[in-house]
Each structure stands twice: as C-alpha cells, then as structure tokens.
Design an enzyme around this catalytic site. Structure first.
Site, PDB file in Angstrom:
ATOM      1  N   ALA A  55       0.830  -1.419  -0.140  1.00  0.00           N
ATOM      2  CA  ALA A  55      -0.065  -0.476   0.000  1.00  0.00           C
ATOM      3  C   ALA A  55       0.839   1.183   0.200  1.00  0.00           C
ATOM      4  O   ALA A  55       1.791   1.667   0.353  1.00  0.00           O
ATOM      5  CB  ALA A  55      -0.798  -0.052   1.392  1.00  0.00           C
ATOM      6  N   GLY A 106       1.218  -4.668   1.553  1.00  0.00           N
ATOM      7  CA  GLY A 106      -0.561  -5.338   0.853  1.00  0.00           C
ATOM      8  C   GLY A 106      -0.056  -5.740  -0.345  1.00  0.00           C
ATOM      9  O   GLY A 106      -1.109  -7.348  -0.512  1.00  0.00           O
ATOM     10  N   GLU A 143      -0.439  -9.669   0.192  1.00  0.00           N
ATOM     11  CA  GLU A 143      -1.843  -9.588   0.720  1.00  0.00           C
ATOM     12  C   GLU A 143      -3.306  -9.958  -0.142  1.00  0.00           C
ATOM     13  O   GLU A 143      -3.952 -10.716  -0.514  1.00  0.00           O
ATOM     14  CB  GLU A 143      -2.834  -8.394   1.361  1.00  0.00           C
ATOM     15  N   GLU A 191       4.254  -4.292   7.927  1.00  0.00           N
ATOM     16  CA  GLU A 191       3.913  -3.102   8.314  1.00  0.00           C
ATOM     17  C   GLU A 191       3.596  -3.041   9.815  1.00  0.00           C
ATOM     18  O   GLU A 191       3.017  -1.962  10.549  1.00  0.00           O
ATOM     19  CB  GLU A 191       1.666  -3.632   7.913  1.00  0.00           C
TER      20      GLU A 191
HETATM   21  N1  T1G Z   1       4.637   3.370  -0.491  1.00  0.00           N
HETATM   22  C1  T1G Z   1       4.769   4.336  -0.723  1.00  0.00           C
HETATM   23  N2  T1G Z   1       6.196   5.020  -0.814  1.00  0.00           N
HETATM   24  C2  T1G Z   1       7.402   3.508  -1.153  1.00  0.00           C
HETATM   25  C3  T1G Z   1       6.773   2.840  -0.373  1.00  0.00           C
HETATM   26  C4  T1G Z   1       5.454   1.969  -0.605  1.00  0.00           C
HETATM   27  N3  T1G Z   1       4.779   1.904   0.291  1.00  0.00           N
HETATM   28  N4  T1G Z   1       7.827   1.645  -0.401  1.00  0.00           N
HETATM   29  C5  T1G Z   1       8.863   2.717  -1.278  1.00  0.00           C
HETATM   30  N5  T1G Z   1       8.285   4.015  -1.610  1.00  0.00           N
HETATM   31  C6  T1G Z   1       9.007   4.758  -2.357  1.00  0.00           C
HETATM   32  C7  T1G Z   1      10.314   5.525  -1.628  1.00  0.00           C
HETATM   33  O1  T1G Z   1      10.191   5.818  -0.308  1.00  0.00           O
HETATM   34  C8  T1G Z   1      11.415   5.633  -1.848  1.00  0.00           C
HETATM   35  O2  T1G Z   1      11.116   6.838  -2.753  1.00  0.00           O
HETATM   36  C9  T1G Z   1      11.155   5.068  -4.104  1.00  0.00           C
HETATM   37  O3  T1G Z   1       9.918   4.039  -3.211  1.00  0.00           O
HETATM   38  C10 T1G Z   1      12.482   3.398  -3.634  1.00  0.00           C
HETATM   39  O4  T1G Z   1      11.821   2.515  -2.222  1.00  0.00           O
HETATM   40  C11 T1G Z   1      -2.797  -2.517   4.134  1.00  0.00           C
HETATM   41  C12 T1G Z   1      -1.328  -1.517   5.020  1.00  0.00           C
HETATM   42  C13 T1G Z   1       9.781  -2.309  -1.531  1.00  0.00           C
HETATM   43  C14 T1G Z   1      12.246  -3.249  -0.420  1.00  0.00           C
HETATM   44  O5  T1G Z   1       6.593  -1.225   4.377  1.00  0.00           O
HETATM   45  O6  T1G Z   1      10.599  -1.802   2.104  1.00  0.00           O
HETATM   46  O7  T1G Z   1       0.962  -2.352   2.769  1.00  0.00           O
HETATM   47  O8  T1G Z   1      12.968   8.444  -1.816  1.00  0.00           O
HETATM   48  O9  T1G Z   1      14.750   3.225  -2.065  1.00  0.00           O
HETATM   49  O10 T1G Z   1      15.601   0.042  -2.112  1.00  0.00           O
HETATM   50  O11 T1G Z   1      -1.269  -3.808   4.916  1.00  0.00           O
HETATM   51  O12 T1G Z   1      10.891   0.326  -0.592  1.00  0.00           O
HETATM   52  O13 T1G Z   1      12.838   7.076  -4.809  1.00  0.00           O
HETATM   53  O14 T1G Z   1      10.882   9.841  -3.040  1.00  0.00           O
HETATM   54  O15 T1G Z   1      13.227   1.847  -0.901  1.00  0.00           O
HETATM   55  O16 T1G Z   1      14.535  -0.805  -3.712  1.00  0.00           O
HETATM   56  C15 T1G Z   1       3.528  -1.643   3.316  1.00  0.00           C
HETATM   57  C16 T1G Z   1       8.326  -0.142   1.808  1.00  0.00           C
HETATM   58  C17 T1G Z   1       3.207  -1.291   3.327  1.00  0.00           C
HETATM   59  C18 T1G Z   1       7.830  -1.603   2.369  1.00  0.00           C
HETATM   60  C19 T1G Z   1      12.502  -1.390  -1.968  1.00  0.00           C
HETATM   61  N6  T1G Z   1       5.114  -2.330   2.736  1.00  0.00           N
HETATM   62  N7  T1G Z   1       9.488  -0.098   0.968  1.00  0.00           N
HETATM   63  O17 T1G Z   1      13.355  -1.189  -1.529  1.00  0.00           O
HETATM   64  O18 T1G Z   1      13.799   0.980  -2.694  1.00  0.00           O
HETATM   65  S1  T1G Z   1       1.720  -0.738   4.265  1.00  0.00           S
HETATM   66  C20 T1G Z   1       5.416  -1.835   3.122  1.00  0.00           C
HETATM   67  C21 T1G Z   1       9.841  -0.574   0.779  1.00  0.00           C
HETATM   68  C22 T1G Z   1       0.440  -1.903   3.811  1.00  0.00           C
HETATM   69  C23 T1G Z   1      -1.570  -3.117   3.915  1.00  0.00           C
HETATM   70  C24 T1G Z   1      -0.578  -2.280   4.300  1.00  0.00           C
HETATM   71  C25 T1G Z   1      11.405  -0.191  -0.354  1.00  0.00           C
HETATM   72  C26 T1G Z   1      11.264  -1.896  -0.791  1.00  0.00           C
HETATM   73  P1  T1G Z   1      12.285   8.415  -2.930  1.00  0.00           P
HETATM   74  P2  T1G Z   1      13.397   2.977  -2.116  1.00  0.00           P
HETATM   75  P3  T1G Z   1      14.686  -0.111  -3.158  1.00  0.00           P
END
Ligand code: T1G
Length: 697
Positions: free
Chosen positions: A62, A102, A105, A125
């Site tokens: 998400a 998400g 999921e 999360e």
């Molecule tokens: N939402 C918004 N922006 C995100 C994002 C996300 N989930 N994941 C990454 N970005 C942005 C990040 O800030 C950066 O932005 C760019 O993408 C590149 O990321 C309903 C509630 C997937 C392992 O916790 O762990 O789903 O700096 O440099 O090194 O149940 O990104 O370029 O402006 O990290 O290749 C759960 C979080 C969400 C995963 C990739 N998901 N992301 O690493 O790239 S909550 C997460 C990561 C949810 C649901 C729930 C990593 C990555 P900018 P990056 P990377």
C-alpha cells in the site's frame, strides 16, 4: 500512462501493475485493478488471469503516503481481494523481486501464487506501527497456520520464495519463465485443479492454533506495542468469527493504528531514511566511480567488521595490517561474524564460504594498489591516519576512492595529507560494523560530487543506512552525543547516581543508559576522545567538562574491561561502586558544583535529550546536516533512540518548539558556566519556531 496494462493471449488475461517506481497500491491503482478483473470476468474468451508487476517488482504494498489522512481511506484493498477470491475465473499472482504488505495480501487473495526464486515476501506493517489491513490477518493464517502467520506479521521480517514455498505461502517457485508458469497454473485451475480457499472459516481450529494465539496475546501484552496486540486479536477472529465481521474488525484496527503517535513516528522515520539515502539512488550509474575491489587498512575490530560488510555484499576484499598476527586475528573475527550470520539466517553456509574465499590479507600497503575503494580503519590517531592516507595517495590508481573511518578527526586534514583530496571521503561505520545499519558519509570540503555519489551508492549496496554529514567535530551523531554525555556527567556531580540516570533514560525508551553504554564501550575510549577534543578546543576546556569520565579513567576505572567504571561489574550484574558518592561529591566540591539531595527523572531526561537536540539545531544551522530527519535517522539507527518516538528532532517537534526553547532558556540560566546552553543555538530553534508559525499561519 496506464496504471494497469491489460492484454490477452491464449485465453489468459495478463494484468500488469505498471506504476513506477514500485507499483505502490494506492487508491487509483486498486481501482484500476478492480476494473481489469471485471474486464476479465466479462470476457467469455478468457479462462483466467495472471496478475504481475512490470518493472522492478510485483509491488511494494500500500502507498504509505496515503496514511496521513486515515479517515479518508476505504477498505479498498480488502474489497479487491474479496472480489478476486469470488471471481468465477482463477487468478494467479506471478511474483518477482518483492511482494510486501498489501502486495502480499493481494497475492494471497488470488487463487495461487508463483514466485521467482530469490523474491522477498513479507508483512512488514508492524515496522510502521500498523497491521496488514488488506485481509492479510484473515487469509494468511488460513493459508499457512497461525504460528507461521503470527511470526510473519508480529516479526515483520520478509522471507524468500523458498521459505514461502516451504510454509505454503506460495504454490511454486521458478527460476525462469515466471509468466508461462503462472499461465499454466491458470489453465490447471480452470480445468478442474483445486485451489486452497482462504475466504472461509477453517473447518476446525486446532488446539495448537488456539494455544499459539494465547501465547502471543500474553507476549504482546508485555511488549505494549499496539500494532502487535491488534494483530493477535485479528488472527483470533480469523479462527472464530464470520469472515465479513472479522474483516471489518481488521479495517477498524488498522485505521485506529494509523492515528497512533507510534505509527506516525515510524512513518516519519520510513520516509526520513529514504530521503537521507536518496543520493544513493539518484546518481546515474555512469556518474559513479566503478567499484569492484575493496582494500581495508587495519585489521582491528572496526577493520574486520568493515571487511565483513563488503565480503557479505559480494566484493573481493584485501585486508591490510602491519603484523601477520593482527591479520590472523582479523581473519578469525571475520569468520566468526560470517558464522554468526549463518546462525541468524542472514546467509547460507555456502554463501558464507563463498564470502571468506574472497578475502585476502597482506602486510604490504602496496597491495592496496588494485583497489577501487580503500577504507582506512587504523587506530584513532591523527598523525598515524595522516601517514597512512599520505602513503595510500601515492599507491592507489587515479580514480580510486580513499575513505577514512575516523569518528572524531578532521576529514579535511586527512584529505590534505594526500595528493588527491577530491578523492577522499569519510565513511564512519558504527561498531560492530557488520551489524549496525548506520553509516555517516562525511563530505569533505574538497570531496568531488562523483565520489560522494559513489559512496552513497556503495552504502546502499552493502545494506547500510547512509546519512551525509559535513565536517565538524564528531560529525552528526558523536557531536550530539557529547551534549548528552556532558549532562550525564554534570548530573552525577550534582547528586544523581549512574543507575538513576540509566533507569530514567531507559524508561524514556533509550536502548541503553549512558553510564552502562560508557562502561561497555570503555570509559578510557571516551576519556581519550574528550581530552583530544579539549586539546583541539573542539569542546569546552572547562576543567569540570566530562570530569567524572576523565577522573574514572585516570583511576583505571575503565568500565567492563577493568571490572569497575560507573558500575562495579560482577559477571553480568551491575552493582553500585562503594565510594562513588564520596568521590563524585569531592569532585563537585573541587569545582564549586552544588549537590542536590534529589533530582527528578524528568530533569534527567530533558537535560540529556535537550542538550542533544540543541546541538542538533546548531548542526543544521551550520549545514553540517541537511535536515532534521537526517539527525533522526542517525540517532535511531546508531545511538539507540527509540524508533517509535521518531528521533530526537521529531521528539522536539512533538514537545513543541516553544516548550523546547523555554526549557533551554531555563537550563541556560541555571548553568551559565556551560557555554553549550548559550543563546546561539536558541536562535536556530527560534528560527525553526518562526518557520512553524509561518507554516501554520
Ligand atoms: N509507499 C510509498 N512509497 C514507497 C513505498 C510504499 N509502500 N515503498 C517504497 N516507497 C518509495 C520510497 O520512499 C522511495 O521514494 C522509492 O519508493 C524507492 O524506494 C494495507 C497497510 C520495497 C524493499 O512497508 O521496503 O501495505 O526516496 O529506495 O531500495 O496491509 O521500498 O524515491 O522518493 O526503498 O528498491 C507495506 C516499504 C506498506 C514496503 C524497495 N510495504 N518499502 O526498496 O527502493 S503498508 C512496505 C520497502 C501496507 C496494507 C499495509 C522498499 C522496497 P523516493 P526504495 P528499494
């Protein structure tokens, strides 16, 4: 530009998520996926759907940016997963690289999952103070069982495709032809093969499942993190309640968590860490110095830890030291670190053997000649480091980068000792270097942008959280630590005990109190740094400055290593030192420092933290740090500041800058002899307060 691309071939509909950079599942993407699934349902020529991600990965989950307005959100992801589950045609998720939160999921809402080998799947999360709110707390336990599901959700750590297959989270792992394998799975399901349904209550709930839920309920009640406790309650409902009621509960709990201070602080840190490291992904590859071979000079604790970081990232490393015995000790330390990584599941035995095979050692500094990046990690002594850098400057190739691991010396002075200051940068690792994520990249006055961008990219490649610092005493972290330890020392002279100070700060959330930390890292180490900094006038030359630390060292009371320091060490036990009250009182009297019979925990916490925060505002004022978020990243990744409080500067904002200024002024009046409480930093805080006032006007 479509968010979702749709095409059909051989009776299969291919639905591709196509939203750079990571297919984040925001409301628009979810709506587009709904439309695509509906289109496949209406197309009589289509037998089923392959769902996959274009570009870098399946999906990062998400869109976290949408969580700052929780009350505007709808359970769209839950609804999409339920719609897929009830689709009259099979939907198979084809996962490559990453399916997190998400995204996983969504994949679990599909009828089957095929993953490329090496893909990472997880429900992180909880690291954002949240819970899986797309139906994951309901479907994952029904797919893999409560024990595995609770481990995934409460631990928050991703697993790889092979592990996911072993627990039944994915149906097949492939090494190539991901889409073809997914299409074959669609055909099998469309022609009668059964799929594992996760939409209904399990027929029977084992006593083990119920016992695991109870165990976790007890465990999370102790941890007092709301997200983990909520996850357990959701899983409990997955086993006992009607699916639609349990899904509604999950969604309500997610929205409640989005509003919590813990989640807001953790989401602040998530983006602060990305912003701090941004340079690492911003520079075009051709703009970087090609780094293929590493040399580390100094086989001590730091040098062997740094060598381990690069070996584990796949680089060949030559470890250099003047003595064979030191090299042997360094090699042994590296082997132990790699063995520990195998035990913790960071890498396999085979990978570990591969890493150590890439290590060579030598006593001749000339062996650094073939390295593209040389990191010196010799003893923290200016003349020794200068000599090493000077010699390296004559040995390495024109393009090679020279990095110093110094923690307190002037990077510009070390750069000037070489004939190529533009190729010199600071890479300040934190001990143990192969464990601590933080890496301060110290950008020297002469450091070229290309060298800086390369160092940031290398930090990303070895899995470090990089933060850029300018050149000053102690860079960002240690300079702020000085204020924190200065107040600790003064509080001891004023009558607080080491145990009270540590208890107060650990109750606030610090991983370890300052006195325990100094005893563990060595009172002598800190005393030497203070004395050297006083000699250079980097810190106050007042005789009372960090007096307790310097006097304890002078008495040979260097902490754990000598059995006594701020505490008496009896095995693992920390006991009061019999003569400490008399000693500290006599030292206080020597410098006219008034003793008090009682000092509140609130004062201890505020004086230590506000001394750091004050220094933090000065660091920004001097442009040593680019932004407050960078400072938060340094302190939560390198100094044990609690992540659920967002970092020292974030905490100051939560307290409110007017409050911070009032307390700083209170301490400045009370301690006029202490220059660090002086007005100068208040101007920075005042400026920040004005900016806040302007932005909220
Ligand atoms: N939402 C918004 N922006 C995100 C994002 C996300 N989930 N994941 C990454 N970005 C942005 C990040 O800030 C950066 O932005 C760019 O993408 C590149 O990321 C309903 C509630 C997937 C392992 O916790 O762990 O789903 O700096 O440099 O090194 O149940 O990104 O370029 O402006 O990290 O290749 C759960 C979080 C969400 C995963 C990739 N998901 N992301 O690493 O790239 S909550 C997460 C990561 C949810 C649901 C729930 C990593 C990555 P900018 P990056 P990377």
């Amino acid at each position: 530009m479509n968010l979702v691309n749709y095409h059909t071939k051989d009776a299969i509909a291919y639905v591709a998520m196509a939203k750079a950079p990571l297919n984040a599942l925001d409301m628009d993407m979810i709506a587009a996926l709904h439309e695509a699934m509906d289109r496949a349902r209406r197309d009589s020529a289509v037998l089923g759907v392959v769902l996959f991600g274009e570009a870098r990965m399946f999906s990062a989950g998400a869109d976290i940016r949408e969580f700052d307005a929780p009350d505007t959100l709808r359970p769209a992801l839950q609804e999409l997963c339920s719609a897929i589950e009830c689709l009259c045609k099979p939907v198979v998720a084809a996962i490559h690289t990453c399916a997190l939160g998400g995204a996983l999921e969504l994949a679990v809402g599909c009828h089957a999952r095929i993953a490329m080998i090496g893909s990472r799947l997880g429900l992180p999360e909880v690291s954002l103070g949240l819970l899986p709110g797309g139906g994951g707390t309901q479907r994952v336990p029904r797919l893999v069982g409560t024990t595995q599901a609770l481990q995934l959700m409460i631990g928050g750590k991703p697993i790889d495709a092979a592990q996911a297959h072993a627990i039944g989270l994915v149906d097949e792992v492939v090494t190539s032809d991901l889409l073809a394998s997914a299409a074959a799975a669609v055909i099998r399901l469309a022609t009668g093969a059964s799929c594992r349904v996760t939409s209904r209550l399990p027929a029977d709930v084992s006593s083990e499942s119920l016992a695991e839920i109870e165990r976790r309920r007890t465990q999370t009640a102790r941890l007092s993190t709301p997200a983990q406790a909520a996850i357990v309650e959701c899983v409990d409902r997955a086993m006992k309640h009607a699916p639609e009621d349990a899904l509604a509960f999950e969604w309500r709990e997610l929205i409640k968590l989005m509003h919590t201070p813990q989640s807001r602080a953790l989401r602040h840190l998530f983006f602060a860490e990305k912003e701090a490291a941004r340079l690492s992904t911003g520079a075009a590859p051709e703009a970087l110095v090609p780094i293929r071979r590493i040399a580390v000079v100094g086989a001590g604790t730091m040098g062997s830890g740094i060598a381990t970081c690069f070996l584990a990232a796949g680089f060949p490393v030559v470890l250099l030291d003047v003595a064979d015995a030191a090299l042997e000790r360094g090699r042994d330390a590296i082997q132990r670190a790699l063995d520990a990584g195998v035990r913790r599941g960071r890498w396999s035995c085979a990978e570990s053997a591969n890493f150590i095979d890439r290590l060579t050692t030598a006593t001749d500094l000339e062996e650094a000649a073939s390295a593209d990046l040389v990191i010196e990690a010799v003893f923290e002594n200016l003349s020794l480091k200068r000599e090493v850098m000077q010699r390296l400057g004559k040995i390495v190739t024109h393009d090679a980068i020279l990095a110093t691991n110094t923690s307190t010396l002037n990077v510009d002075e070390l750069a000037a000792a070489t004939s190529r200051p533009s190729q010199v940068i600071g890479m300040h690792f934190f001990s143990p270097a192969h464990v601590m994520r933080l890496l301060e990249i110290v950008n020297g006055r002469a450091t070229s942008p290309r060298v800086l961008a390369t160092a940031m990219a290398i930090a990303h490649r070895i899995g470090k959280q990089a933060v850029v610092s300018g050149v000053c005493y102690g860079f960002i972290g240690n300079r702020m630590l000085e204020g924190y330890l200065r107040e600790t020392d003064l509080l001891l002279l004023e009558g607080a005990s080491p145990a009270q100070i540590d208890r107060a700060l650990e109750a606030f959330g610090m991983a370890m109190g300052p006195c325990r930390m100094l005893d563990m890292s060595g009172v002598d180490v800190s005393a030497r740094v203070v004395e050297e900094a006083q000699r250079r006038a980097d810190v106050s030359r007042d005789g009372a400055y960090r007096l307790v630390c310097r006097r304890l060292h002078a008495m040979g009371r260097d902490g754990q290593k000598s059995g006594v320091g701020y505490y008496r060490h009896d095995g693992q036990k920390l006991l009061p030192v019999d003569d400490q009250t008399t000693l500290y009182a006599s030292w206080a009297a020597e410098f006219g420092i008034a003793r008090r019979s009682s000092i509140s925990d609130d004062e201890i916490v505020h004086r230590c933290l506000l001394a750091s925060i004050n220094e933090g505002f000065r660091i920004i004022d001097e442009r040593v740090a680019s932004r407050e978020g960078d400072i938060d990243v340094v302190w939560t990744n390198g100094y044990g500041f609690p992540r659920h409080l967002g970092g020292p500067m974030y905490q100051a904002r939560q307290w409110g800058l007017p409050y911070v200024i009032a307390r700083l002024e209170e301490f400045a009046k009370r301690y006029p002899r202490e220059p660090s409480w002086a007005a100068a930093p208040l101007l920075a805080v005042q400026a920040a307060a004005n900016e806040t006032t302007r932005s909220t006007a």
